[in-house]
Design a protein around this motif. Structure first.
Motif, mmCIF file in Angstrom:
data_model
loop_
_atom_site.group_PDB
_atom_site.id
_atom_site.type_symbol
_atom_site.label_atom_id
_atom_site.label_comp_id
_atom_site.label_asym_id
_atom_site.label_seq_id
_atom_site.Cartn_x
_atom_site.Cartn_y
_atom_site.Cartn_z
ATOM 1 N N VAL A 333 0.969 -1.700 0.140
ATOM 2 C CA VAL A 333 0.287 0.010 -0.481
ATOM 3 C C VAL A 333 0.567 1.119 0.315
ATOM 4 O O VAL A 333 0.816 2.080 -0.396
ATOM 5 C CB VAL A 333 -1.215 -0.234 1.408
ATOM 6 C CG1 VAL A 333 -2.017 1.040 1.321
ATOM 7 C CG2 VAL A 333 -1.693 -0.930 1.350
ATOM 8 N N GLY A 334 1.867 1.161 0.965
ATOM 9 C CA GLY A 334 2.670 2.022 1.157
ATOM 10 C C GLY A 334 3.798 2.980 -0.751
ATOM 11 O O GLY A 334 3.977 3.564 -0.243
ATOM 12 N N LYS A 335 3.951 1.483 -1.294
ATOM 13 C CA LYS A 335 4.804 2.041 -2.525
ATOM 14 C C LYS A 335 3.772 2.274 -3.325
ATOM 15 O O LYS A 335 4.273 2.307 -4.163
ATOM 16 C CB LYS A 335 5.618 0.179 -2.168
ATOM 17 C CG LYS A 335 4.561 -0.683 -3.199
ATOM 18 C CD LYS A 335 5.779 -1.451 -3.906
ATOM 19 C CE LYS A 335 5.418 -2.715 -4.458
ATOM 20 N NZ LYS A 335 5.930 -3.203 -5.650
ATOM 21 N N GLY A 337 1.731 5.108 -4.158
ATOM 22 C CA GLY A 337 2.325 5.637 -4.329
ATOM 23 C C GLY A 337 1.401 6.408 -4.173
ATOM 24 O O GLY A 337 0.774 7.958 -4.447
#
Lengths: 411, 411
Positions: A333-335, A337
């Motif tokens: 989720v965090g990667k 963007g």
């Protein structure tokens, strides 16, 4: 390389595929690359058939993709020629000649202009396509055209698929039943080929080409464009939808016509069925994975986050290892963007609450989640806590089978 | 899981790491997660030390990343505490407490405000960090600080790395030699951890914090931000550069000061050395791959195309299989979404021309390319024919080892 075993996720068998009025198929052996199997498909459609298509966005498209892109705006089709074994991609001027000659030969046989012949190829890329073999096989194919050859057609377009893929639905347009049949291929591999995806769908409804195109484009977003095996976009992806108009029903006024409600729903259901069959035959797949993202800034953002999860090698290997590794889901989720609120993030696996408000829930019991991970169908839901966008995508796990298939030498 | 064998791409051994004036290290056993090995690193810097940092862009950053992001703008550092085994990621309020308490304890020992203590953690995510064990171990660590502990420091931050990573350079600032030492960790895996990347670099030069930050940010683009093992961005990536200012030399006037020319070059060379060591220890890596893209619309476009190639599972598995599968390289260029001219595309492998102007070259001889593919270092160059942008990235192949490491159950 020995033939691949049938995917453990394969359906029990091909569904019944009743004829679609106005459409006949023939599958023949042309020896393009494979020996001893049918590798060329010819389809004939009655005059008046409309067509819509969705083609790869890969910027290195194969010559047949260029061909279809040029012909589709006219929205008319009388024939379709598909070969397996050679994708006719990155073949320069020779590739264009191959398309011209194949379409011309089919057009002569079917009595139409070459522009009404659609083309698709799948298989090895960068090798010149021996189109003479296809041209030579077409007369025999024409002689054996039949409206009862759907199963043969599904098999003829396979490359390293471990099972043929087809689906059939009946829809209702103002009280009149119409049929929709579809076939697809993808995505095994034995040579250096990409996992190309081809699908052809035919209905006997009367749908103008522009309406057909609108319906197809809308349905694709939540079906074929919502699956991923390995994040590698083929240079040959082609999805064509033909409407032969052989069933008399009230005229369609536009894509928003209420009379199309059931047709739209059945078409999307059929496309989703075919798309999931492709994932079920994903290279090395042992598990089918559904990833749903909610609470995103938009549907587009939700889709990107869902794809970041579905394409993450670390998430996919964890699933292969039957590990409820939600930490890797958080990472993905965090990667992505896309906007997401770490401190409101929620993760469910197999319907069990794993994390809420940015941390593992108190007293988390991994046992029911671990049991879910041992099944063949895995469900992951993530709420990212910033809006109302939602999206679902489907993928498979990343296993030794994928490496076996793709790290093999070219034969 | 048994210890992983040392990567076949590992350097012959740790380089000599002479002391850097103004910097002392200590590595101790705190038992955060591992038993019987040093897992906590304490570094002390002399008063006046400046610091710059580059942190993960993953939007689910760990608590130590949040901590460093808050402290870095002041540009001052007196200490650094790193633990291996638990990444303190997705740990909510407890994670923030862990950072506050660890920094406070180190600050008391070193006689500085907590804001001058940098923090980094690597390991499993989503588990509360037992920070009390770190706090309890710090006094012993302080008692054993030494300027000769670089090798111990490199080992203490390892998780499932198969070899410690370090590099040293000497640069010249207006005739005065200064030293730059660096260590890094990444990217093996035995548990559910992400392949986190940490690196710490120290120089004895006198460089103001804002200049240090500019130099570091510029160098990162072509070093650490130009490597990829599996396209999964860690939640903990942290690169910190400290300057102790212990070597007297003419004052630096800004990042563009000509006196910094050699320092800039040596810093970039050291960062590239460390970055490539991380790729050489990529999970399951058997081959180091350099991908250069030229002729793109911009450097940014070139980098995206190069990463599309370097992250493609089909390209990486082909390399694992020693298959000169340039078709998959073409596919990856096309899926990157960046401008590229299919009909001018050129591909070289190992310096051998494979394709020109959108097709395989006439009389292509695969033998020399096949020989290159059997080596441990693979070079791929692609010209996309639309501009002057160029970029180089490094990756490794995708092998069964990657699946072995990552599909394993959490212990």
């Amino acid at each position: 390389m020995a033939p691949l075993p049938v995917s453990p996720l394969a359906p029990e068998g091909l569904p019944a595929l009743p004829p679609v009025a106005g459409c006949r198929f023939s599958a023949v052996e042309a020896g393009v690359r494979y020996k001893g199997r049918r590798d060329v498909l010819l389809a004939e459609f009655v005059p008046g058939t409309t067509v819509a298509g969705v083609l790869t966005r890969n910027q290195m498209p194969g010559a047949p993709v260029d061909w279809c892109r040029a012909q589709l705006p006219a929205g008319r089709a009388r024939g379709l020629v598909v070969n397996a074994g050679n994708a006719n991609v990155f073949t320069g001027a020779h590739g264009r000649t191959a398309c011209n000659e194949t379409a011309a030969a089919a057009a002569r046989l079917l009595g139409c202009p070459p522009s009404e012949i659609m083309l698709a190829s799948t298989g090895v890329i960068g090798e010149p396509l021996p189109y003479e073999r296809i041209v030579a096989a077409l007369p025999g194919a024409q002689a054996s055209l039949s409206d009862n050859s759907w199963a043969d057609a599904a098999r003829a377009i396979m490359t390293t698929d471990t099972f043929p893929k087809a689906a059939s639905r009946t829809a209702n347009i103002r009280g009149v039943p119409v049929r929709i049949n579809g076939i697809a291929k993808g995505s095994g591999m034995i040579a250096p080929d990409m996992a190309t995806m081809l699908s052809f769908v035919v209905t006997d409804a009367q749908v103008p080409a522009d309406v057909l195109q609108t319906l197809l484009s809308r349905s694709t977003a939540r079906t074929f464009n919502a699956i991923t095996v390995d994040s590698d976009t083929s240079t040959s992806d082609t999805l064509l939808l033909f409407a032969t108009g052989q069933v008399p029903h009230a005229a369609i006024t536009g894509a928003g016509d209420p009379a199309l409600r059931d047709f739209r729903a059945k078409l999307q259901d059929l496309l989703k069925d075919l798309a999931l069959q492709v994932v079920r035959d994903g290279e090395g797949a042992q598990k089918l994975v559904e990833v749903t993202v909610t609470g995103a800034a938009s549907e587009r953002a939700a889709r990107r986050i869902a794809l970041a999860i579905a394409d993450s090698p670390l998430v996919k290997t964890a699933i292969a290892g039957e590990d409820a590794n939600w930490g890797r889901i958080v990472m993905a989720v965090g990667k992505s963007g896309q906007k997401a609120d770490r401190d409101r993030l929620a993760v469910d696996i197999g319907g069990v609450v794993v994390a809420r408000d940015g941390a593992r829930v108190e007293g988390y019991d991994e046992a029911p989640v671990a049991a879910h991970m041992k099944g063949s169908e895995i469900a992951i839901t993530v709420d990212v806590g910033v809006g109302r966008g939602r999206s679902t995508v489907w993928t498979c796990d990343l296993t030794h089978g994928y490496i076996d298939i793709n790290a093999d030498y070219r034969s």
